[in-house]
Design a protein around this motif. Structure first.
Motif, short mmCIF file in Angstrom:
data_model
loop_
_atom_site.label_atom_id
_atom_site.label_comp_id
_atom_site.label_asym_id
_atom_site.label_seq_id
_atom_site.Cartn_x
_atom_site.Cartn_y
_atom_site.Cartn_z
N TRP A 317 -6.32 5.82 -4.71
CA TRP A 317 -4.93 5.88 -5.19
C TRP A 317 -4.84 5.64 -6.70
O TRP A 317 -4.23 6.43 -7.42
CB TRP A 317 -4.11 4.84 -4.42
N ARG A 318 -5.44 4.55 -7.18
CA ARG A 318 -5.32 4.21 -8.60
C ARG A 318 -5.93 5.30 -9.49
O ARG A 318 -5.35 5.70 -10.50
CB ARG A 318 -5.99 2.86 -8.88
N LYS A 319 -7.10 5.80 -9.12
CA LYS A 319 -7.77 6.81 -9.92
C LYS A 319 -6.98 8.11 -9.93
O LYS A 319 -6.85 8.78 -10.97
CB LYS A 319 -9.19 7.06 -9.39
N PHE A 320 -6.43 8.49 -8.78
CA PHE A 320 -5.68 9.73 -8.69
C PHE A 320 -4.49 9.72 -9.64
O PHE A 320 -4.25 10.68 -10.39
CB PHE A 320 -5.20 9.97 -7.25
N PHE A 321 -3.73 8.62 -9.63
CA PHE A 321 -2.51 8.58 -10.44
C PHE A 321 -2.78 8.20 -11.89
O PHE A 321 -1.92 8.40 -12.75
CB PHE A 321 -1.48 7.63 -9.82
N ALA A 322 -3.98 7.71 -12.20
CA ALA A 322 -4.33 7.42 -13.59
C ALA A 322 -4.57 8.70 -14.38
O ALA A 322 -4.37 8.75 -15.59
CB ALA A 322 -5.57 6.54 -13.65
N ASP A 323 -4.99 9.75 -13.70
CA ASP A 323 -5.31 11.00 -14.39
C ASP A 323 -4.86 12.18 -13.55
O ASP A 323 -5.65 13.06 -13.21
CB ASP A 323 -6.81 11.07 -14.67
N GLN A 324 -3.56 12.20 -13.21
CA GLN A 324 -3.05 13.24 -12.32
C GLN A 324 -2.84 14.54 -13.08
O GLN A 324 -2.25 14.56 -14.16
CB GLN A 324 -1.72 12.80 -11.68
N LYS A 325 -3.29 15.65 -12.51
CA LYS A 325 -3.11 16.96 -13.11
C LYS A 325 -1.70 17.48 -12.80
O LYS A 325 -1.10 17.11 -11.82
CB LYS A 325 -4.15 17.95 -12.57
N TRP A 326 -1.22 18.38 -13.66
CA TRP A 326 0.12 18.92 -13.44
C TRP A 326 0.12 19.98 -12.34
O TRP A 326 1.16 20.23 -11.71
CB TRP A 326 0.69 19.52 -14.74
N ASP A 327 -1.02 20.61 -12.10
CA ASP A 327 -1.07 21.65 -11.07
C ASP A 327 -2.25 21.40 -10.13
O ASP A 327 -3.11 20.55 -10.38
CB ASP A 327 -1.19 23.04 -11.71
N LEU A 328 -2.25 22.12 -9.02
CA LEU A 328 -3.32 22.06 -8.02
C LEU A 328 -3.57 20.62 -7.54
O LEU A 328 -4.70 20.25 -7.22
CB LEU A 328 -4.62 22.65 -8.60
N ALA A 329 -2.50 19.83 -7.49
CA ALA A 329 -2.65 18.43 -7.08
C ALA A 329 -1.54 18.07 -6.10
O ALA A 329 -1.49 18.62 -5.00
CB ALA A 329 -2.65 17.52 -8.31
N LEU A 330 -0.67 17.16 -6.49
CA LEU A 330 0.40 16.66 -5.61
C LEU A 330 1.75 17.14 -6.11
O LEU A 330 2.07 17.02 -7.30
CB LEU A 330 0.38 15.13 -5.59
N SER A 331 2.56 17.67 -5.19
CA SER A 331 3.97 17.97 -5.49
C SER A 331 4.84 17.13 -4.57
O SER A 331 4.62 17.09 -3.36
CB SER A 331 4.29 19.45 -5.29
N TYR A 332 5.83 16.49 -5.17
CA TYR A 332 6.75 15.63 -4.42
C TYR A 332 8.15 16.23 -4.50
O TYR A 332 8.68 16.46 -5.59
CB TYR A 332 6.72 14.22 -5.03
N ILE A 333 8.74 16.49 -3.34
CA ILE A 333 10.11 16.99 -3.25
C ILE A 333 10.96 15.85 -2.69
O ILE A 333 11.04 15.65 -1.49
CB ILE A 333 10.19 18.23 -2.34
N PRO A 334 11.57 15.04 -3.57
CA PRO A 334 12.26 13.84 -3.10
C PRO A 334 13.61 14.14 -2.48
O PRO A 334 14.25 15.16 -2.75
CB PRO A 334 12.42 12.99 -4.37
N GLU A 335 14.05 13.20 -1.63
CA GLU A 335 15.37 13.32 -1.01
C GLU A 335 16.47 13.23 -2.07
O GLU A 335 17.48 13.92 -2.00
CB GLU A 335 15.55 12.21 0.02
N ASP A 336 16.27 12.36 -3.07
CA ASP A 336 17.26 12.14 -4.11
C ASP A 336 17.12 13.22 -5.19
O ASP A 336 16.50 13.02 -6.22
CB ASP A 336 17.09 10.74 -4.72
#
Length: 498
Positions: A317-336
């Motif tokens: 978790w920590r490593k992923f979010f320390a150097d997250q790429k803008w593409d080909l990674a995680l997309s979050y579609i929030p309720e808000d």
């Protein structure tokens, strides 16, 4: 329609925002003791029209009649004085204050108030309309259904004769929605008039007396609800083509694990274990408030998991979010979508860049012109209205804003998608499009779908996980009919399955 003078008549009402005609020559009647359903696709002009009636916006042309006499609703105060009130999708309550205090806000009464008398008055009013709300309860401690009841009580306490409900069941459980409909029937029995805006056509068929359909700012159909044979017919009337809200969910071979949650606890969660693979949709279902929100926030990096571990795309978790790429990674579609997903005072190009700017940076320079060109193409592809990249986020309807968020996040070609209530507030045609997009996306991604719509979960998911009181009480394949049939009992905590 009866021969009696309608309580409210809108005659040739028009409203434009620059070159965009939100409402064009709209005429309709709102009658005492009747429920009028106002339908239309996202951006059809429903919310604009009701904002005019509620005194929030002023029409460019046309006349509003109240009990047969013309009236100018130049402010929300004048609308309230005329007996017109609106229950908004996003409640306008002071969380730190009590139910009675919120209801009393805006009333006169001098410096000294008799709170015992006010509490009794609120309690009696709630009981009369079948609501179970404690006048002394703090708003922050109430469920979404109870908060909505407080909004309704505010209007009833002001003796509103016309009540406008904008997507009132979007945040309610099925039982809370049933309670709302019972209250609405009591209100029309008392001679009140109700305008009901909803994309849930089965609810419209069950509760409405008359239906008016808008398309691109104009009235295109008027019909008595009793004259409509089915929701399929109603959808066709609304969209102008056949819409069945069915998807062909072909099986995809699950591949590598893109999300693994092990023994995650804290913030109301209790030892959560789950995994999502590329090629599948895992649907999380449960009554709102049973841990879905903290789970999503931990997975998406908004909060660190207090205990346990989360691995995303094979990384801790920590490593992923320390150097997250803008593409080909995680997309979050929030309720808000209005608070977290977008910035209401930025235009659509800048909102597009919120999560995609990494693809438009060359050295220290932001290539905004290229971003604007891509945003224009996505606006056209996703049929976002108004089709203007310079429009501000707050100028879009909730459904069109959601389509903008979806366009932006799918553009990033993610390998893991967390979709939280992705079709809430979308019309039936847009919902069909989103379902298709999610099914297509699982070819390259694993999808965690969090939804309060059980039909949506069953239509899209390959596996279902049921949450209750911060635990995943059961996980099973969608073709496990025995477990699927028991989902409502599991959601209520009546059955716990290993």
């Amino acid at each position: 329609m009866s021969g009696k003078t309608p309580l409210i008549r809108l005659q040739a009402v028009s409203k434009s925002f620059g070159p965009v005609h939100a409402n064009r020559d709209i005429s309709l009647d709102i009658e005492e003791g009747r429920i009028l359903a106002l339908l239309g696709e996202n951006g059809a002009g429903k919310s604009t029209l009701m904002s005019i009636l509620a005194g929030q916006l002023q029409p460019d042309a046309g006349t509003i009649f109240h009990d047969g006499a013309p009236i100018e609703l130049t402010s929300t105060d004048k609308a309230i004085t005329a007996g017109i009130g609106m229950v908004y999708q996003h409640f306008k309550l002071v969380e730190a204050m009590t139910v009675a205090e919120n209801i009393q806000l805006g009333h006169g009464g001098g410096m000294w108030l008799n709170w015992a008398e006010i509490n009794d008055e609120v309690r009696e009013l709630a009981a009369f309309y079948g609501m179970k709300v404690d006048p002394g309860a703090r708003i922050a401690d109430l469920s979404m259904g109870e908060k909505q009841q407080v909004e309704i009580l505010k209007l009833l306490h002001r003796r509103s004769r016309v009540l406008i409900f904008d997507e009132p069941t979007a945040v309610l459980t099925p039982s809370e929605a049933d309670n709302l409909f019972a209250t609405m029937k009591l209100m029309v029995g008392q001679g009140k008039a109700i305008v009901f805006i909803s994309h849930k056509l089965e609810e419209v068929m069950a509760i409405a007396d008359n239906i008016v359909i808008l398309r691109r700012g104009e009235v295109v159909d008027r019909v008595a609800a009793a004259a409509v044979a089915s929701t399929v017919e109603l959808a066709e009337r609304m969209v102008g083509r056949e819409v069945l809200l069915e998807v062909d969910r072909q099986a995809v071979e699950p591949r590598q694990i893109v999300l693994k949650v092990e023994k995650v606890a804290g913030d109301g969660l209790q030892a959560i274990d789950m995994e999502v693979r590329q090629g599948e949709i895992l649907g999380i279902v449960g009554v709102a408030g049973n841990g879905q929100k903290p789970l999503v926030e931990m997975v998406c990096g908004l909060h660190r998991p207090p205990a346990g571990s989360i691995r995303l795309l094979g990384m801790e978790w920590r490593k992923f979010f320390a150097d997250q790429k803008w593409d080909l990674a995680l997309s979050y579609i929030p309720e808000d979508r209005q608070g977290l997903a977008t910035c209401r005072n930025l235009d659509l190009v800048d909102n597009f860049l919120l999560t995609t700017r990494g693809g438009f940076v060359r050295g220290p320079w932001l290539q905004r012109r290229q971003a604007e060109e891509k945003a224009k193409r996505l606006i056209d592809e996703f049929d976002i209205r108004p089709p203007n990249p310079q429009a501000l986020a707050w100028q879009l309807s909730g459904g069109n804003l959601q389509k903008m968020v979806l366009a932006r996040e799918f553009y990033r070609k993610p390998r893991l998608i967390v979709a939280e209530q992705p079709t809430q507030g979308l019309d039936i045609a847009a919902t069909e499009d989103v379902w298709r997009l999610l099914l297509e996306a699982r070819e390259q991604a694993g999808i965690l779908l969090v939804t309060g719509d059980l039909a949506e979960a069953l239509a899209l998911s390959d596996r279902i996980a049921v949450m209750f009181e911060g635990r995943i009480v059961a996980t099973f394949a969608i073709d496990d009919r025995e477990h699927v049939a028991r989902i409502p009992q599991m959601m209520a905590g009546l059955e716990i399955t290993a």
